[in-house]
Design an enzyme around this catalytic site. Structure first.
Site, PDB file in Angstrom:
ATOM      1  N   HIS A 166      -7.308  19.028 -20.519  1.00  0.00           N
ATOM      2  CA  HIS A 166      -7.185  19.023 -18.963  1.00  0.00           C
ATOM      3  C   HIS A 166      -5.962  18.476 -19.185  1.00  0.00           C
ATOM      4  CE1 HIS A 166     -11.102  19.944 -18.181  1.00  0.00           C
ATOM      5  NE2 HIS A 166     -10.977  19.327 -17.139  1.00  0.00           N
TER       6      HIS A 166
ATOM      7  N   LYS B 138      -5.448  13.653 -15.698  1.00  0.00           N
ATOM      8  CA  LYS B 138      -7.431  13.400 -15.368  1.00  0.00           C
ATOM      9  C   LYS B 138      -7.756  12.195 -16.058  1.00  0.00           C
ATOM     10  CE  LYS B 138     -11.946  15.438 -16.306  1.00  0.00           C
ATOM     11  NZ  LYS B 138     -12.023  15.711 -14.622  1.00  0.00           N
TER      12      LYS B 138
HETATM   13  N1  LIG Z   1     -16.585  20.708 -10.029  1.00  0.00           N
HETATM   14  C1  LIG Z   1     -15.826  20.846  -9.739  1.00  0.00           C
HETATM   15  O1  LIG Z   1     -15.580  21.889 -10.085  1.00  0.00           O
HETATM   16  C2  LIG Z   1     -13.921  20.143  -9.960  1.00  0.00           C
HETATM   17  C3  LIG Z   1     -13.933  18.539  -9.992  1.00  0.00           C
HETATM   18  N2  LIG Z   1     -13.370  17.861 -10.082  1.00  0.00           N
HETATM   19  C4  LIG Z   1     -12.747  16.866 -10.610  1.00  0.00           C
HETATM   20  O2  LIG Z   1     -13.013  16.239  -8.410  1.00  0.00           O
HETATM   21  C5  LIG Z   1     -12.330  14.977  -8.457  1.00  0.00           C
HETATM   22  C6  LIG Z   1     -10.763  15.152  -7.592  1.00  0.00           C
HETATM   23  O3  LIG Z   1     -10.674  15.858  -8.852  1.00  0.00           O
HETATM   24  P1  LIG Z   1      -8.484  16.045  -7.994  1.00  0.00           P
HETATM   25  O4  LIG Z   1      -8.422  16.694  -6.945  1.00  0.00           O
HETATM   26  O5  LIG Z   1      -7.905  16.932  -9.986  1.00  0.00           O
HETATM   27  O6  LIG Z   1      -8.076  14.553  -8.358  1.00  0.00           O
HETATM   28  P2  LIG Z   1      -6.913  13.698  -7.433  1.00  0.00           P
HETATM   29  O7  LIG Z   1      -6.396  12.734  -8.021  1.00  0.00           O
HETATM   30  O8  LIG Z   1      -5.429  15.051  -7.203  1.00  0.00           O
HETATM   31  O9  LIG Z   1      -7.640  13.844  -6.106  1.00  0.00           O
HETATM   32  C7  LIG Z   1      -8.673  13.183  -5.537  1.00  0.00           C
HETATM   33  C8  LIG Z   1      -8.058  12.564  -3.824  1.00  0.00           C
HETATM   34  O10 LIG Z   1      -8.997  11.539  -3.618  1.00  0.00           O
HETATM   35  C9  LIG Z   1      -8.670  10.063  -2.577  1.00  0.00           C
HETATM   36  N3  LIG Z   1      -9.443   8.980  -3.377  1.00  0.00           N
HETATM   37  C10 LIG Z   1      -9.709   8.635  -3.715  1.00  0.00           C
HETATM   38  N4  LIG Z   1     -10.317   7.869  -3.319  1.00  0.00           N
HETATM   39  C11 LIG Z   1     -10.636   8.230  -2.183  1.00  0.00           C
HETATM   40  C12 LIG Z   1     -11.886   7.379  -0.579  1.00  0.00           C
HETATM   41  N5  LIG Z   1     -12.714   6.969  -0.547  1.00  0.00           N
HETATM   42  N6  LIG Z   1     -12.156   8.305   0.620  1.00  0.00           N
HETATM   43  C13 LIG Z   1     -10.878   9.059   0.357  1.00  0.00           C
HETATM   44  N7  LIG Z   1     -10.037   9.937  -0.469  1.00  0.00           N
HETATM   45  C14 LIG Z   1     -10.754   9.238  -1.535  1.00  0.00           C
HETATM   46  C15 LIG Z   1      -7.280  10.258  -3.730  1.00  0.00           C
HETATM   47  O11 LIG Z   1      -6.114   9.183  -3.843  1.00  0.00           O
HETATM   48  P3  LIG Z   1      -5.408   8.204  -4.203  1.00  0.00           P
HETATM   49  O12 LIG Z   1      -4.730   9.186  -5.373  1.00  0.00           O
HETATM   50  O13 LIG Z   1      -4.837   7.505  -3.819  1.00  0.00           O
HETATM   51  O14 LIG Z   1      -6.540   7.150  -5.009  1.00  0.00           O
HETATM   52  C16 LIG Z   1      -6.713  11.573  -4.211  1.00  0.00           C
HETATM   53  O15 LIG Z   1      -5.565  11.943  -3.746  1.00  0.00           O
HETATM   54  C17 LIG Z   1     -12.143  14.973  -9.696  1.00  0.00           C
HETATM   55  O16 LIG Z   1     -12.853  14.019 -10.609  1.00  0.00           O
HETATM   56  C18 LIG Z   1     -12.038  16.099 -10.855  1.00  0.00           C
HETATM   57  O17 LIG Z   1     -12.853  16.037 -11.970  1.00  0.00           O
HETATM   58  C19 LIG Z   1     -11.535  18.478 -10.241  1.00  0.00           C
HETATM   59  C20 LIG Z   1     -11.731  20.319  -9.714  1.00  0.00           C
HETATM   60  C21 LIG Z   1     -12.323  21.063 -10.188  1.00  0.00           C
HETATM   61  O1  LIG Z   2     -10.612  16.834 -13.085  1.00  0.00           O
HETATM   62  C1  LIG Z   2     -10.193  17.805 -13.102  1.00  0.00           C
HETATM   63  O2  LIG Z   2      -9.036  18.654 -13.448  1.00  0.00           O
HETATM   64  C2  LIG Z   2     -11.199  19.340 -13.589  1.00  0.00           C
HETATM   65  N1  LIG Z   2     -12.280  18.298 -13.047  1.00  0.00           N
HETATM   66  C3  LIG Z   2     -13.650  18.896 -13.740  1.00  0.00           C
HETATM   67  C4  LIG Z   2     -14.091  18.126 -15.143  1.00  0.00           C
HETATM   68  O3  LIG Z   2     -14.356  17.318 -15.009  1.00  0.00           O
HETATM   69  O4  LIG Z   2     -14.424  19.409 -16.014  1.00  0.00           O
HETATM   70  C5  LIG Z   2     -13.691  20.477 -13.377  1.00  0.00           C
HETATM   71  C6  LIG Z   2     -12.519  21.366 -14.293  1.00  0.00           C
HETATM   72  O5  LIG Z   2     -12.090  21.493 -15.530  1.00  0.00           O
HETATM   73  C7  LIG Z   2     -10.996  20.349 -13.567  1.00  0.00           C
END
Ligand SMILES: NC(=O)C1=CN([C@@H]2O[C@H](COP(=O)(O)OP(=O)(O)OC[C@H]3O[C@@H](n4cnc5c(N)ncnc54)[C@H](OP(=O)(O)O)[C@@H]3O)[C@@H](O)[C@H]2O)C=CC1
Ligand SMILES: O=C(O)C1=N[C@H](C(=O)O)C[C@H](O)C1
Length: 271
Positions: free
Chosen positions: A157, A161
């Site tokens: 990744h 991450k």
């Molecule tokens: N299941 C799936 O298909 C996928 C899962 N993911 C997962 O999703 C999550 C987010 O990924 P990603 O978008 O890349 O990460 P980012 O860090 O870009 O986004 C997460 C966001 O959530 C915010 N956040 C943190 N705490 C709070 C809160 N209490 N209330 C509201 N917002 C909050 C963060 O703010 P701040 O940065 O200010 O802390 C940030 O803006 C990760 O756990 C990732 O692994 C990602 C892609 C696909």
């Molecule tokens: O953090 C990410 O970016 C992603 N998180 C998910 C994971 O932990 O598997 C899904 C995807 O691979 C992207």
């Protein structure tokens, strides 16, 4: 029928912005609210603008309670502590909660399952069709190959991450463990360093790479004597995660409370 009113949590994050853009182009759903962490510079900004669209009049807030009272679903790609808190609120409001957040602990999962007594929760470490199909394939292959085949899960990744192994890697490891009829926790080698000794027969190993802007790549390797099977998925953008999350929230609307997976949404349960 009226559009399903959705709140996006983590609105300024990578997935949050992707979701806001996708909601704007998806029939049957409308953005009703956008949440960010208290203290985030995104608070008070227009959610459309934040996602690179025209202004849509939805102002980012750190007050989920008032938003969730008038919503039918929340899509949450944030962080474990936020997700657990939002699950309790979504359960109070009896709305659909789609959870993409990874890095959840056993205690977090227990709290989510408790919340699912009152709300529809769809949770998955990966919302893409491809990875969920891959998990089904891995489970089937693991059922046919005995412990003479070592199973290794490799993931890469981007360098932002924060959790490891990825949620997807753990999901694929779980699929392999189920296929083989073993408990993953008792048989996982999540980290190797120093002098861990020869590989334990029957264990499932994990390897984690981080770098650059890689969206997400996963391989499950079945390594036997003189032959090796490898099954891989490569995500080329975040749009299919968002598409999967929207499919899940629409699927969950009107369904009875419970804890569901993307395999349920995609009808892959008996693949
Ligand atoms: N299941 C799936 O298909 C996928 C899962 N993911 C997962 O999703 C999550 C987010 O990924 P990603 O978008 O890349 O990460 P980012 O860090 O870009 O986004 C997460 C966001 O959530 C915010 N956040 C943190 N705490 C709070 C809160 N209490 N209330 C509201 N917002 C909050 C963060 O703010 P701040 O940065 O200010 O802390 C940030 O803006 C990760 O756990 C990732 O692994 C990602 C892609 C696909
Ligand atoms: O953090 C990410 O970016 C992603 N998180 C998910 C994971 O932990 O598997 C899904 C995807 O691979 C992207």
């Amino acid at each position: 029928m009226a559009d399903m009113r959705l709140v996006v949590a983590g609105a300024s994050g990578r997935m949050g912005q992707t979701l806001i853009r996708m909601i704007a182009e998806t029939p049957g759903v409308v953005l009703a609210g956008a949440i960010e962490r208290t203290g985030s510079p995104a608070i008070g900004q227009d959610a459309g603008r934040l996602a690179g669209l025209d202004a849509n009049g939805v102002v980012v807030t750190d007050d989920p309670l008032s938003l969730l009272t008038s919503a039918e679903g929340i899509i949450d790609f944030t962080a474990p502590a936020a997700t657990v808190e939002l699950a309790a609120l979504a359960a109070q409001m009896r709305i659909v909660h789609v959870i993409g957040t990874t890095g959840l602990s056993k205690e977090d999962f227990a709290r989510l399952k408790a919340a699912a007594r009152h709300a529809v929760i769809v949770q998955s470490g990966n919302m893409s069709l491809g990875v969920n199909l891959l998990a089904a394939v891995v489970k089937r292959v693991a059922k046919s190959l005995d412990a003479d085949f070592d199973i290794e899960v490799l993931e890469m990744h981007h360098n932002r991450k924060v959790d490891a192994p990825s949620g997807t890697a753990l999901m694929l490891g779980q699929a392999a463990a189920e296929g083989r009829g073993i408990d993953l926790d008792a048989n996982a080698d999540r980290v190797r360093d120093g002098h861990p000794g020869a590989r334990e027969k029957g264990h499932i190993g994990f390897a984690t790479l981080r770098g650059g802007t890689v969206v997400g790549e996963h391989s499950v390797i079945f390594a036997g004597e003189n032959e090796r099977l490898e099954f891989s998925h490569k995500a080329e953008s975040r749009t299919m995660f968002a598409r999967g999350a929207l499919k899940a929230v629409l699927w969950g609307f009107g369904r009875k409370p419970g804890y569901y997976s993307m395999a349920d949404v995609l009808g892959l349960g008996d693949f």
